[in-house]
Motif scaffolding. Sequence first.
Motif, mmCIF file in Angstrom:
data_model
loop_
_atom_site.group_PDB
_atom_site.id
_atom_site.type_symbol
_atom_site.label_atom_id
_atom_site.label_comp_id
_atom_site.label_asym_id
_atom_site.label_seq_id
_atom_site.Cartn_x
_atom_site.Cartn_y
_atom_site.Cartn_z
ATOM 1 N N TYR A 192 0.925 -1.490 0.055
ATOM 2 C CA TYR A 192 0.312 0.079 0.254
ATOM 3 C C TYR A 192 0.846 1.129 0.209
ATOM 4 O O TYR A 192 2.046 1.659 0.713
ATOM 5 C CB TYR A 192 -0.936 0.321 1.270
ATOM 6 C CG TYR A 192 -1.697 -1.336 1.505
ATOM 7 C CD1 TYR A 192 -1.425 -2.265 2.620
ATOM 8 C CD2 TYR A 192 -3.252 -1.842 1.006
ATOM 9 C CE1 TYR A 192 -1.995 -3.199 2.589
ATOM 10 C CE2 TYR A 192 -3.867 -2.566 1.399
ATOM 11 C CZ TYR A 192 -3.312 -3.380 2.106
ATOM 12 O OH TYR A 192 -3.771 -4.848 2.068
ATOM 13 N N TYR A 248 0.441 5.570 1.097
ATOM 14 C CA TYR A 248 -0.153 6.337 2.040
ATOM 15 C C TYR A 248 0.281 7.575 2.024
ATOM 16 O O TYR A 248 1.128 7.693 2.529
ATOM 17 C CB TYR A 248 -0.829 5.846 3.638
ATOM 18 C CG TYR A 248 -1.524 4.701 3.684
ATOM 19 C CD1 TYR A 248 -0.737 3.076 3.579
ATOM 20 C CD2 TYR A 248 -2.828 4.900 3.819
ATOM 21 C CE1 TYR A 248 -1.480 2.491 4.229
ATOM 22 C CE2 TYR A 248 -3.496 3.889 4.447
ATOM 23 C CZ TYR A 248 -3.339 2.441 4.212
ATOM 24 O OH TYR A 248 -4.104 1.445 4.530
ATOM 25 N N GLN A 264 0.421 11.156 4.102
ATOM 26 C CA GLN A 264 -0.214 11.749 5.291
ATOM 27 C C GLN A 264 0.026 13.291 5.557
ATOM 28 O O GLN A 264 1.651 13.914 4.952
ATOM 29 C CB GLN A 264 1.162 11.272 6.150
ATOM 30 C CG GLN A 264 0.458 11.336 7.931
ATOM 31 C CD GLN A 264 1.330 11.290 9.251
ATOM 32 O OE1 GLN A 264 1.799 10.533 8.396
ATOM 33 N NE2 GLN A 264 1.066 11.786 10.021
ATOM 34 N N GLY A 271 -3.004 16.874 9.918
ATOM 35 C CA GLY A 271 -4.428 17.481 10.302
ATOM 36 C C GLY A 271 -5.202 16.410 9.685
ATOM 37 O O GLY A 271 -6.003 16.473 9.674
ATOM 38 N N GLN A 272 -4.528 15.572 8.584
ATOM 39 C CA GLN A 272 -5.544 14.940 7.460
ATOM 40 C C GLN A 272 -4.844 13.517 7.828
ATOM 41 O O GLN A 272 -5.910 12.537 7.307
ATOM 42 C CB GLN A 272 -4.976 14.991 6.221
ATOM 43 C CG GLN A 272 -4.833 16.533 5.959
ATOM 44 C CD GLN A 272 -6.167 17.030 4.982
ATOM 45 O OE1 GLN A 272 -7.620 15.428 5.119
ATOM 46 N NE2 GLN A 272 -7.477 18.277 6.003
ATOM 47 N N GLY A 273 -4.797 12.876 9.000
ATOM 48 C CA GLY A 273 -4.072 11.507 9.164
ATOM 49 C C GLY A 273 -3.510 10.859 8.199
ATOM 50 O O GLY A 273 -2.729 11.297 6.797
ATOM 51 N N LEU A 274 -3.959 9.704 7.880
ATOM 52 C CA LEU A 274 -3.481 9.145 6.743
ATOM 53 C C LEU A 274 -4.222 8.821 5.347
ATOM 54 O O LEU A 274 -5.608 8.353 6.100
ATOM 55 C CB LEU A 274 -2.470 7.771 6.873
ATOM 56 C CG LEU A 274 -1.111 7.913 7.715
ATOM 57 C CD1 LEU A 274 -1.131 8.060 8.761
ATOM 58 C CD2 LEU A 274 -0.555 6.310 7.867
ATOM 59 N N LEU A 314 -5.510 6.615 1.675
ATOM 60 C CA LEU A 314 -4.743 5.760 0.987
ATOM 61 C C LEU A 314 -4.603 5.890 -0.960
ATOM 62 O O LEU A 314 -5.658 6.751 -1.424
ATOM 63 C CB LEU A 314 -5.451 4.171 0.794
ATOM 64 C CG LEU A 314 -4.752 3.346 0.036
ATOM 65 C CD1 LEU A 314 -3.766 3.089 0.670
ATOM 66 C CD2 LEU A 314 -6.481 2.098 -0.410
ATOM 67 N N TYR A 338 -3.283 0.521 -4.192
ATOM 68 C CA TYR A 338 -2.993 -1.018 -3.213
ATOM 69 C C TYR A 338 -2.910 -1.801 -4.093
ATOM 70 O O TYR A 338 -3.072 -1.470 -5.537
ATOM 71 C CB TYR A 338 -3.801 -1.453 -2.542
ATOM 72 C CG TYR A 338 -5.610 -1.267 -2.736
ATOM 73 C CD1 TYR A 338 -6.102 -0.356 -3.081
ATOM 74 C CD2 TYR A 338 -5.169 -2.502 -2.854
ATOM 75 C CE1 TYR A 338 -7.275 -0.353 -3.640
ATOM 76 C CE2 TYR A 338 -6.627 -2.646 -3.354
ATOM 77 C CZ TYR A 338 -7.866 -1.592 -3.195
ATOM 78 O OH TYR A 338 -9.114 -2.021 -3.369
ATOM 79 N N ASP A 344 -8.086 6.375 -2.825
ATOM 80 C CA ASP A 344 -9.331 7.277 -2.676
ATOM 81 C C ASP A 344 -8.377 8.713 -3.450
ATOM 82 O O ASP A 344 -9.452 9.614 -3.145
ATOM 83 C CB ASP A 344 -9.345 7.439 -0.519
ATOM 84 C CG ASP A 344 -9.633 6.539 -0.341
ATOM 85 O OD1 ASP A 344 -9.695 6.106 0.726
ATOM 86 O OD2 ASP A 344 -11.071 5.425 -0.698
ATOM 87 N N PHE A 361 3.938 13.402 3.245
ATOM 88 C CA PHE A 361 4.974 12.772 4.176
ATOM 89 C C PHE A 361 4.331 11.639 4.082
ATOM 90 O O PHE A 361 3.380 11.234 3.344
ATOM 91 C CB PHE A 361 4.657 12.613 5.347
ATOM 92 C CG PHE A 361 6.381 11.731 5.882
ATOM 93 C CD1 PHE A 361 5.240 10.414 6.754
ATOM 94 C CD2 PHE A 361 7.413 11.697 5.970
ATOM 95 C CE1 PHE A 361 6.096 9.248 7.248
ATOM 96 C CE2 PHE A 361 7.973 10.644 6.811
ATOM 97 C CZ PHE A 361 7.563 9.638 7.091
ATOM 98 N N LEU A 380 4.289 7.028 3.282
ATOM 99 C CA LEU A 380 4.727 6.098 3.746
ATOM 100 C C LEU A 380 4.072 4.638 3.122
ATOM 101 O O LEU A 380 3.026 4.678 2.812
ATOM 102 C CB LEU A 380 3.226 5.672 5.076
ATOM 103 C CG LEU A 380 4.198 6.848 6.528
ATOM 104 C CD1 LEU A 380 3.361 6.544 6.887
ATOM 105 C CD2 LEU A 380 5.310 5.970 6.917
ATOM 106 N N PHE A 416 4.459 -1.130 8.315
ATOM 107 C CA PHE A 416 5.119 0.747 7.744
ATOM 108 C C PHE A 416 6.251 0.688 7.381
ATOM 109 O O PHE A 416 7.428 0.427 8.027
ATOM 110 C CB PHE A 416 4.525 1.485 8.360
ATOM 111 C CG PHE A 416 3.135 1.296 8.411
ATOM 112 C CD1 PHE A 416 2.707 1.042 9.284
ATOM 113 C CD2 PHE A 416 2.669 2.530 7.240
ATOM 114 C CE1 PHE A 416 0.747 0.820 8.780
ATOM 115 C CE2 PHE A 416 0.878 1.990 7.176
ATOM 116 C CZ PHE A 416 0.390 1.822 8.405
ATOM 117 N N GLY A 417 7.002 1.214 6.644
ATOM 118 C CA GLY A 417 8.267 1.340 6.179
ATOM 119 C C GLY A 417 8.254 2.782 6.767
ATOM 120 O O GLY A 417 7.767 3.114 8.040
ATOM 121 N N GLN A 418 9.263 3.523 6.895
ATOM 122 C CA GLN A 418 9.717 4.746 7.806
ATOM 123 C C GLN A 418 9.483 5.764 7.132
ATOM 124 O O GLN A 418 9.424 6.888 7.554
ATOM 125 C CB GLN A 418 11.833 4.926 8.326
ATOM 126 C CG GLN A 418 11.475 3.632 9.178
ATOM 127 C CD GLN A 418 13.409 3.704 9.792
ATOM 128 O OE1 GLN A 418 14.039 4.550 9.053
ATOM 129 N NE2 GLN A 418 13.013 3.977 10.956
#
Lengths: 112, 118
Positions: free
Chosen positions: A33, A35, A37, A40-43, A45, A48, A59, A88, A90, A103-105
């Motif tokens: 997957y 994602y 980031q 204030g928005q979260g993660l 998608l 995938y 999304d 960012f 992920l 998850f990766g870094q």
Amino acid sequence: DGGITQSPKYLFRKEGQNVTLSCEQNLNHDAMYWYRQDPGQGLRLIYYSQIVNDFQKGDIAEGYSVSREKKESFPLTVTSAQKNPTAFYLCASSRPMDTEAFFGQGTRLTVV
Amino acid sequence: AQTVTQSQPEMSVQEAETVTLSCTYDTSESDYYLFWYKQPPSRQMILVIRQEAYKQQNATENRFSVNFQKAAKSFSLKISDSQLGDAAMYFCAYRSAIMGGANSKLTFGKGITLSVRP
């Protein structure tokens, strides 16, 4: 050690250029997957993939593209069509019948 | 579509005390999984705890426990004996129990930043 490796950690891109983010896993996971980031928005998608040579839009896929030629690799290309690419990113992977995602870094992409 | 809501953007707790982070979700499914992920300053996402919706018993992992209220669609995280290393952003996430395809994706809340005062 098994895990997910994202590279580079920091990436700078000029406006109008495409850039590719790398994601490699040695966990033998089928599903991968991407994602995004934002503060204030979260993660959210982006794309995938459940198996090699197959992937689906998430999304917020507009302005992004992916490939899945190998089980271990799922690179993400941020194209010039992405209006606000600074974020960012992920990468994650999981086994099909598993609930946990690893998850990766992450890669911090900045458009300059 | 499923949604996850974390309405508190920030919280603070004194070291050694207890704090509860709130999360609500919306779904029409009866079977699913809920997660709390921790993202420290390194930005590595770390799974803190997982709850299966079909289980009535609340999950516990050492100092971390959840209060899962299925009817209310509420999933809060309690951190006991808070430590400085608990300072991070915490995300609540939802995953369908239906395997395969888009069902395997995680839906995240916007996160909450937890600070720990020494």
